[in-house]
Write an enzyme that holds these catalytic residues in place. Structure first.
Site, PDB file in Angstrom:
ATOM      1  CD  GLU A 187      -2.928   0.558   2.836  1.00  0.00           C
ATOM      2  OE1 GLU A 187      -2.277   0.401   3.652  1.00  0.00           O
ATOM      3  OE2 GLU A 187      -3.760   2.312   2.016  1.00  0.00           O
TER       4      GLU A 187
ATOM      5  NE  ARG B 262       2.395  -8.381   9.927  1.00  0.00           N
ATOM      6  CZ  ARG B 262       2.891  -7.006   9.796  1.00  0.00           C
ATOM      7  NH1 ARG B 262       3.662  -6.655   9.498  1.00  0.00           N
ATOM      8  NH2 ARG B 262       1.515  -7.066   8.361  1.00  0.00           N
TER       9      ARG B 262
ATOM     10  CE  LYS C 200       2.520   0.378   5.379  1.00  0.00           C
ATOM     11  NZ  LYS C 200       2.282   0.331   3.982  1.00  0.00           N
TER      12      LYS C 200
HETATM   13  P1  ATP Z   1       0.045  -1.145   6.530  1.00  0.00           P
HETATM   14  O1  ATP Z   1      -1.310  -2.684   5.911  1.00  0.00           O
HETATM   15  O2  ATP Z   1      -0.774  -1.758   8.433  1.00  0.00           O
HETATM   16  O3  ATP Z   1      -0.544  -0.507   6.745  1.00  0.00           O
HETATM   17  P2  ATP Z   1       1.069  -4.080   6.483  1.00  0.00           P
HETATM   18  O4  ATP Z   1       3.092  -3.611   6.671  1.00  0.00           O
HETATM   19  O5  ATP Z   1       0.756  -4.667   6.077  1.00  0.00           O
HETATM   20  O6  ATP Z   1       1.149  -1.799   6.916  1.00  0.00           O
HETATM   21  P3  ATP Z   1       1.382  -3.558   2.769  1.00  0.00           P
HETATM   22  O7  ATP Z   1       2.031  -2.237   2.213  1.00  0.00           O
HETATM   23  O8  ATP Z   1       0.137  -3.830   3.031  1.00  0.00           O
HETATM   24  O9  ATP Z   1       1.639  -2.586   4.482  1.00  0.00           O
HETATM   25  O10 ATP Z   1       2.754  -4.049   3.320  1.00  0.00           O
HETATM   26  C1  ATP Z   1       2.560  -4.690   1.592  1.00  0.00           C
HETATM   27  C2  ATP Z   1       3.318  -6.382   1.319  1.00  0.00           C
HETATM   28  O11 ATP Z   1       4.193  -6.588   2.521  1.00  0.00           O
HETATM   29  C3  ATP Z   1       2.519  -7.240   2.315  1.00  0.00           C
HETATM   30  O12 ATP Z   1       1.694  -8.432   1.411  1.00  0.00           O
HETATM   31  C4  ATP Z   1       2.243  -7.389   3.880  1.00  0.00           C
HETATM   32  O13 ATP Z   1       2.020  -8.783   3.919  1.00  0.00           O
HETATM   33  C5  ATP Z   1       3.952  -7.454   3.788  1.00  0.00           C
HETATM   34  N1  ATP Z   1       4.453  -7.260   4.914  1.00  0.00           N
HETATM   35  C6  ATP Z   1       4.273  -6.286   5.475  1.00  0.00           C
HETATM   36  N2  ATP Z   1       5.351  -6.117   6.883  1.00  0.00           N
HETATM   37  C7  ATP Z   1       5.694  -7.534   7.193  1.00  0.00           C
HETATM   38  C8  ATP Z   1       6.527  -7.602   7.684  1.00  0.00           C
HETATM   39  N3  ATP Z   1       7.113  -7.637   9.123  1.00  0.00           N
HETATM   40  N4  ATP Z   1       7.070  -8.947   7.164  1.00  0.00           N
HETATM   41  C9  ATP Z   1       6.584  -9.660   6.433  1.00  0.00           C
HETATM   42  N5  ATP Z   1       5.988  -9.692   5.605  1.00  0.00           N
HETATM   43  C10 ATP Z   1       5.535  -7.741   5.300  1.00  0.00           C
HETATM   44 MG    MG Z   2      -1.617  -3.664   4.370  1.00  0.00          MG
END
Ligand code: ATP
Ligand code: MG
Length: 566
Positions: free
Chosen positions: A42, A268, A278
C-alpha cells in the site's frame, strides 16, 4: 508485540512450507504448473525490512519456479496514500535486485471491474446497502463470543440496493451515510464473515483516479479480485489474514471469478530492538525524532541503503531466517551478522582515526615520506594493494594510548612498545600535555629494523594499532550509529509509549576524524572497513567535496550480545 518468542528451529519448518504447497499444486496440475506471485504494497509509507522479507519471498518463489512476480500498488484508500511512496517503493525493490518487468499494476486500475463485481453481488442478493452509522454497525457486529445482530436494512430489495449503490457512486451522499456490505452470516464464529464492508463512501481525491470515484472498495474485497484479474496463482500474505481467507474465497466464488488464486499465509518478520509499524515509523519522522524516512537508524530499505547495507546481505538474511508459520521475533543481531558477513568479503580495509591524538616519532627524519604497501582486502586477492604514506607525525586513536594502563593493555603506554600497522615498532618515550592536562602529543621512537614485511628482525610485540600520516590526512565527519531503541521489544509494554525506549546514544557525530589519503576518491555510497573500527559508508546526503561524511554501517563485532550476556 503480542507474539511469544519461539524456538527458531521450530519456527523455521525444514522445507519452506510454501514451496511444499506449490509442489502439491504442480503435482495436481491446479495452476497448469504456473507460479505467479505478486508483491502488493500500500503506498502509504516507505518499505521496511519486513516488506523486504515479503519481496524476497514473492520474487524469490517466482525465480525459483521460473514464474513471474507482479508489483501491484494496493491503492484503495485515498486518504493515506501518496505518489512519493509510489516512487520510493519502486526504487527500493529495484535496489534489492528484483524486476517486475512490465508488470506494474495498480488496484485503482481495476476500480471499474470491482464495481461490476459489486453489482453482481447485489443482483444475486449477496450484498446490500446498509444505512446504520459506523457506531451502530460496530455494536451490531457482536463479539467473538456473542453472535452479531442483523441490520434492519439487510433485507432491502435488489432494486433498492441497486438504486442506492448507484447514488453512492454518483456522489449523492456524505462519507459514512451508507455502506455496501456483503450478506453472509451475522452469527459466524469468524467475525470477518459477519456481513463485511465492501464499499464505503470517501469524498476524497485519489492520487491516480482523481475525483472519478467517491466510493472506494475495502481491502478484502479488492485484494482477491486484483489477484484474480492478474492471474496470480499463489497469493502470499501475512498471518493476520488467515481468518480472512474464507472471505477471500467467498468473494471469488460468489462472482464466479474465472480464476481463483490460493491464499497462503506466513508469519510476518519481527526484529528485536526495532519497530516496524508504518504508523510508528511515520511518527518518528513527523516528530523529528529521526532525520526522515531514510535516517540510517530507521529499519527502512532506504535507510539501510544509506547506512551501507547491501542488497545481497538483506537477501541473504531473508533467506537465512526462512519462512515461519508462527509469529516470533528475530534477533536483530542476525541481520547485522548478515551485513558484516557480506561487507567482510567486499569492503576494502583502510585506516581511519576517529578520535585522533598526535603522535610524533622523534628519531624519524623530517621531510621524509615513505610509501608503505597495504593489502586492500585479505578476503579478496583481486582487490590488490595500495600505498600509504608514512611520516614523522601521525594520528592514532586516543583509546590506543593509556598513561596508566591496566595489566592486560597491549596498546601504547609510557615505556611500552606497539606495532604500527604496515610500518614499524615504536616505543612511547614521552607525553606532552597542555595547561589543562590534556594530552597534546605522544612522543615515540621507532626501530628502523622492524619495518613490516621487510625486516629480518623477528622481534614481536603484542599490539598492533592503526594510524594516519598527519600531513596527508583527509578530514572527515564520521557518524556512529547505534540501535535506535534500547529495549528488545519497544512496543511490548502497553503501559509505556515506545518513544520512552529511544536510545539516547543512537547517533554520535565525530567531526574531527583523520583518514588515510586513498579515501580522497571515495564516492557517495562507497563502503570500507575502517580497520579495528567497523564498516563505514560514504553518506549520500551530507558529504561535501573535500569533507566526506561517513556513516558507520555496523561494528566489527556484536557489542550488544556481549552486554546482554554479562
Ligand atoms: P499496513 O497495512 O498496516 O499499512 P503493511 O505492513 O501490511 O502495513 P503493506 O504495504 O500492506 O503494509 O504491505 C505489503 C506487503 O508486505 C503485504 O503483503 C504484507 O503482508 C507484507 N509485509 C508487511 N510487513 C511485513 C513483515 N513485517 N513481514 C513480512 N511481510 C510483511
Ligand atoms: Mg497491509
Amino acid at each position: 508485540m503480542e507474539e511469544k518468542k519461539v524456538n527458531e528451529n521450530e519456527s523455521n519448518l525444514p522445507k519452506n512450507f510454501i514451496k511444499e504447497i506449490i509442489d502439491e499444486h504442480n503435482k495436481s496440475g491446479r495452476f497448469n504448473n504456473k507460479v505467479h506471485t505478486r508483491f502488493p504494497p500500500e503506498p502509504n509509507g516507505y518499505l521496511h525490512i519486513g516488506h523486504a522479507k515479503s519481496i524476497c519471498l514473492n520474487f524469490g518463489l517466482a525465480e525459483e519456479y521460473k514464474g513471474k512476480c507482479n508489483l501491484r500498488f494496493d491503492d484503495t484508500n485515498p486518504v493515506k496514500e501518496d505518489v512519493e511512496y509510489v516512487e520510493s517503493i519502486q526504487t527500493d525493490i529495484r535496489w534489492l535486485g528484483f524486476d517486475w518487468e512490465k508488470r506494474l499494476y495498480f488496484a485503482s486500475d481495476y476500480f471499474e471491474q470491482f464495481y461490476e463485481y459489486a453489482l453482481v453481488l447485489i443482483r444475486k442478493g449477496k450484498a446490500y446497502v446498509d444505512s446504520l452509522s459506523a457506531d451502530e454497525i460496530r455494536e451490531y457486529r457482536g463479539t467473538p463470543t456473542e453472535p452479531g445482530k442483523e441490520s434492519p436494512y439487510r433485507n432491502r430489495s435488489v432494486e433498492e440496493n441497486l438504486e442506492l449503490f448507484e447514488k453512492m457512486k454518483n456522489g449523492e451522499f456524505k462519507d459514512g451515510e451508507h455502506i455496501l456490505r456483503a450478506k453472509i452470516d451475522m452469527s459466524s464464529p469468524n467475525m470477518n464473515l459477519r456481513d463485511p464492508a465492501v464499499y464505503r463512501i470517501r469524498n476524497t481525491s485519489h492520487h491516480r483516479t482523481g475525483d472519478k470515484w467517491c466510493i472506494y472498495p475495502m481491502y478484502d474485497f479488492a485484494h482477491g479480485f486484483s489477484d484474480s484479474i492478474e492471474g496470480i496463482t499463489h497469493s502470499v500474505c501475512t498471518l493476520e489474514f488467515e481468518n480472512h481467507r474464507p472471505l477471500y474465497d467467498w468473494f471469488l466464488d460468489e462472482v464466479e471469478a474465472p480464476h481463483h488464486p490460493q491464499q497462503i499465509e506466513f508469519a510476518r518478520l519481527n526484529l528485536s530492538f526495532t519497530v516496524m509499524s508504518k504508523r510508528k515509523l511515520l511518527q518518528l519522522v513527523n516528530e523529528n525524532i529521526v532525520d526522515g524516512w531514510d535516517d540510517p537508524r530507521m529499519p527502512t530499505i532506504s535507510a539501510y541503503r544509506r547506512r551501507g547495507y547491501t542488497p545481497e546481505s538483506i537477501r541473504n538474511f531473508a533467506e537465512e531466517v526462512g519462512v515461519a508459520k508462527r509469529n516470533g521475533v528475530i534477533d536483530v543481531g542476525r541481520l547485522e551478522y548478515a551485513i558484516r558477513d557480506h561487507l567482510n568479503k567486499i569492503a576494502n580495509r583502510v585506516m581511519a582515526v576517529i578520535n585522533p591524538v598526535k603522535l610524533v616519532i622523534i628519531n624519524y627524519p623530517e621531510n621524509v615520506v615513505e610509501e608503505l604497501e597495504a593489502i586492500n582486502n585479505p578476503e579478496d586477492e583481486t582487490a590488490g594493494k595500495r600505498k600509504i604514506p608514512f611520516s614523522k607525525e601521525l594520528f592514532i586513536e586516543q583509546t590506543d594510548f593509556m598513561e596508566d594502563p591496566p595489566r592486560k593493555f597491549f596498546r601504547l603506554s609510557p615505556g611500552k612498545e606497539v606495532r604500527l600497522r604496515y610500518a614499524y615498532i615504536i616505543k612511547c618515550e614521552d607525553v606532552i600535555k597542555d595547561d589543562d592536562g590534556n594530552i597534546k602529543e605522544i612522543h615515540c621512537t621507532y626501530d628502523p629494523e622492524t619495518k613490516s614485511g621487510m625486516s629480518n628482525s623477528n622481534r614481536k610485540v603484542k599490539g598492533t594499532i592503526h594510524w594516519v600520516s598527519a600531513q596527508h590526512a583527509i578530514e572527515a565527519e564520521v557518524r556512529l550509529y547505534d540501535r535506535l531503541f534500547n529495549s528488545e521489544d519497544p512496543t511490548g509494554d502497553k503501559k509505556k509509549d515506545f518513544l520512552e525506549f529511544i536510545n539516547p546514544d543512537s547517533l554520535e557525530i565525530k567531526t574531527d576524524c583523520k583518514l588515510e589519503p586513498s579515501l580522497a576518491d571515495a564516492k557517495a555510497g562507497d563502503k570500507f572497513q575502517f580497520e579495528r573500527n567497523g564498516y563505514f559508508c560514504v553518506d549520500t546526503r551530507y558529504s561535501k567535496p573535500g569533507k566526506p561524511v561517513f556513516n558507520r554501517t555496523v561494528t566489527l563485532r556484536d557489542t550488544w550480545a556481549k552486554m546482554q550476556n554479562k
